[in-house]
Design a protein around this motif. Structure first.
Motif, PDB file in Angstrom:
ATOM      1  N   GLN A  23      -3.502  -4.187  10.371  1.00 33.68           N
ATOM      2  CA  GLN A  23      -3.009  -3.994   9.015  1.00 33.68           C
ATOM      3  C   GLN A  23      -1.557  -3.536   9.026  1.00 33.68           C
ATOM      4  N   TRP A  24      -1.223  -2.658   9.943  1.00 37.41           N
ATOM      5  CA  TRP A  24       0.159  -2.180  10.073  1.00 37.41           C
ATOM      6  C   TRP A  24       1.100  -3.329  10.439  1.00 37.41           C
ATOM      7  N   SER A  40       5.964  -0.292   1.864  1.00 34.63           N
ATOM      8  CA  SER A  40       6.180   1.157   1.860  1.00 34.63           C
ATOM      9  C   SER A  40       5.081   1.872   2.630  1.00 34.63           C
ATOM     10  N   GLY A  41       5.486   2.840   3.437  1.00 30.28           N
ATOM     11  CA  GLY A  41       4.549   3.585   4.257  1.00 30.28           C
ATOM     12  C   GLY A  41       4.337   2.925   5.595  1.00 30.28           C
ATOM     13  N   TYR A  42       3.902   1.676   5.609  1.00 27.48           N
ATOM     14  CA  TYR A  42       3.710   0.958   6.864  1.00 27.48           C
ATOM     15  C   TYR A  42       5.055   0.742   7.568  1.00 27.48           C
ATOM     16  N   ALA A  43       6.118   0.531   6.804  1.00 25.32           N
ATOM     17  CA  ALA A  43       7.447   0.328   7.394  1.00 25.32           C
ATOM     18  C   ALA A  43       7.966   1.590   8.063  1.00 25.32           C
ATOM     19  N   GLN A  44       7.471   2.761   7.648  1.00 29.56           N
ATOM     20  CA  GLN A  44       7.930   4.013   8.223  1.00 29.56           C
ATOM     21  C   GLN A  44       7.211   4.351   9.539  1.00 29.56           C
ATOM     22  N   ASP A  73      -6.650   3.049   2.840  1.00 30.79           N
ATOM     23  CA  ASP A  73      -7.587   2.610   1.812  1.00 30.79           C
ATOM     24  C   ASP A  73      -6.932   1.533   0.945  1.00 30.79           C
ATOM     25  N   PRO A  74      -7.422   0.276   1.049  1.00 36.97           N
ATOM     26  CA  PRO A  74      -8.542  -0.164   1.874  1.00 36.97           C
ATOM     27  C   PRO A  74      -8.120  -0.388   3.325  1.00 36.97           C
ATOM     28  N   LEU A  75      -9.106  -0.366   4.211  1.00 32.90           N
ATOM     29  CA  LEU A  75      -8.894  -0.666   5.621  1.00 32.90           C
ATOM     30  C   LEU A  75      -9.717  -1.902   5.942  1.00 32.90           C
ATOM     31  N   LEU A  76      -9.052  -3.007   6.278  1.00 34.03           N
ATOM     32  CA  LEU A  76      -9.712  -4.308   6.402  1.00 34.03           C
ATOM     33  C   LEU A  76      -9.925  -4.702   7.866  1.00 34.03           C
TER      34      LEU A  76
END
Length: 329
Positions: A23-24, A40-44, A73-76
């Protein structure tokens, strides 16, 4: 940061640290083939690694990100994010996995309904319901459908809805602190709003308490103005972080617009720069009426007082993704 509780599971299987890693990689924006709408968030995040076992993941952030919990959330399943093709098409017209007591059973596009039924792979207590039917409705039609006994509940949060519902026999209206917000979002990627000074001027040009007062008209409670992006006023940890942009300051807003090169043309006239008027679109769903329209017109009036023209533009409700929010661009 370690999160040792990857809870949930999909189709009877426990979640795996590889889910978050995939997911990241799909959402951090480093591989443009995934065409992520929001990074946003994953890029950090600088690194994702396996923890003590497959149900623990260690996430390292390169820069601070306060709302890290939302990234889980969600985690796929990893397979749904493994390739750009699966990322883009796995959910087209279907729901390939579930992680709850119900799963999607059927779609009826002409009727705009989705029917969910019990998931045989659910490991928890079995549901007493045989099915749940979701019905797509415009905001203006929800109260009508409820009063006609076509749906089981609806919102009474707007003054017009509350007045219609309060006298309905058999209706129980409950009042509580809603963990929700009405936001005025700014598109900083194009046009005048690309300049941070213009965005700051817009924020300073709006009296946030004014739309809140409109929202509370004829209601048995008064909505509060929020000053925090993470906590609601009734949550532990809430504090007002709005700082110098929390209250209207037209003088400061005008100074920022002057500094950004937008020339003042006098009361009631839009500012100009390089032959262009300072005009923004306020995007609304097509069924907007009542409270939301009153708030839009109020915003239009307040920004007009600092030389920012606002055009109210309606788009089809099905295309409008920012529910309960205005969108300036």
């Amino acid at each position: 940061m370690e999160d040792p509780t990857l809870a949930g599971g999909v189709e009877g299987q426990p979640d795996d640290q590889a889910y978050f890693a995939a997911q990241w990689k799909a959402l951090n924006g480093r591989d443009e083939r995934f065409a992520a709408a929001d990074t946003s968030g994953y890029a950090q995040i600088s690194e994702v690694a396996r923890g003590a076992d497959d149900q623990e993941v260690t996430v390292t952030f390169g820069t601070p990100y306060a709302d890290w919990q939302r990234l889980f959330d969600p985690l796929l399943p990893a397979s749904l994010n493994a390739t750009p093709e699966s990322f883009a098409k796995a959910w087209a017209g279907t729901v390939p996995v579930t992680a709850n007591a119900f799963r999607i059973g059927s779609y009826d596009r002409p009727a705009q309904t989705i029917t969910a039924g019990p998931d045989p792979n659910w490991w928890g207590r079995k549901s007493k319901l045989e099915r749940i039917i979701y019905w797509a409705l415009d905001g203006s039609g929800q109260v009508d459908a409820y009063l006609n006994k076509e749906i089981d509940y609806t919102s009474a949060a707007s003054p017009e809805s509350y007045q219609r519902l309060r006298g309905d026999k058999g209706t129980d209206i409950r009042i509580g602190a809603r963990w929700d917000q009405v936001a005025l979002s700014l598109n900083g990627r194009r046009g005048p709003l690309k300049d941070v000074r213009v965005r700051q001027a817009v924020m300073l040009g709006v009296d946030r308490s004014a739309p809140a007062k409109v929202a509370g008209k004829d209601l048995p409670f008064q909505p509060k103005v929020l000053g925090n992006h993470f906590f609601m006023p009734n949550q532990e940890g809430y504090q007002d972080n709005s700082g110098g942009f929390g209250k209207r300051d037209t003088a400061r807003a005008e100074q920022l617009l002057d500094a950004a090169g937008w020339r003042d043309n006098g009361p009631g006239k839009p500012r100009t720069k390089d032959g262009r008027q300072l005009t923004l679109d306020y995007v609304l769903p097509s069924d907007t009426a009542g409270l939301a329209m009153d708030q839009a017109k109020l915003t239009q009036q307040m920004l007009g007082e600092i030389g920012v023209a606002v055009e109210l533009r309606k788009v089809p409700s099905n295309d409008y993704l920012l529910a309960d929010a205005g969108w300036l661009k």
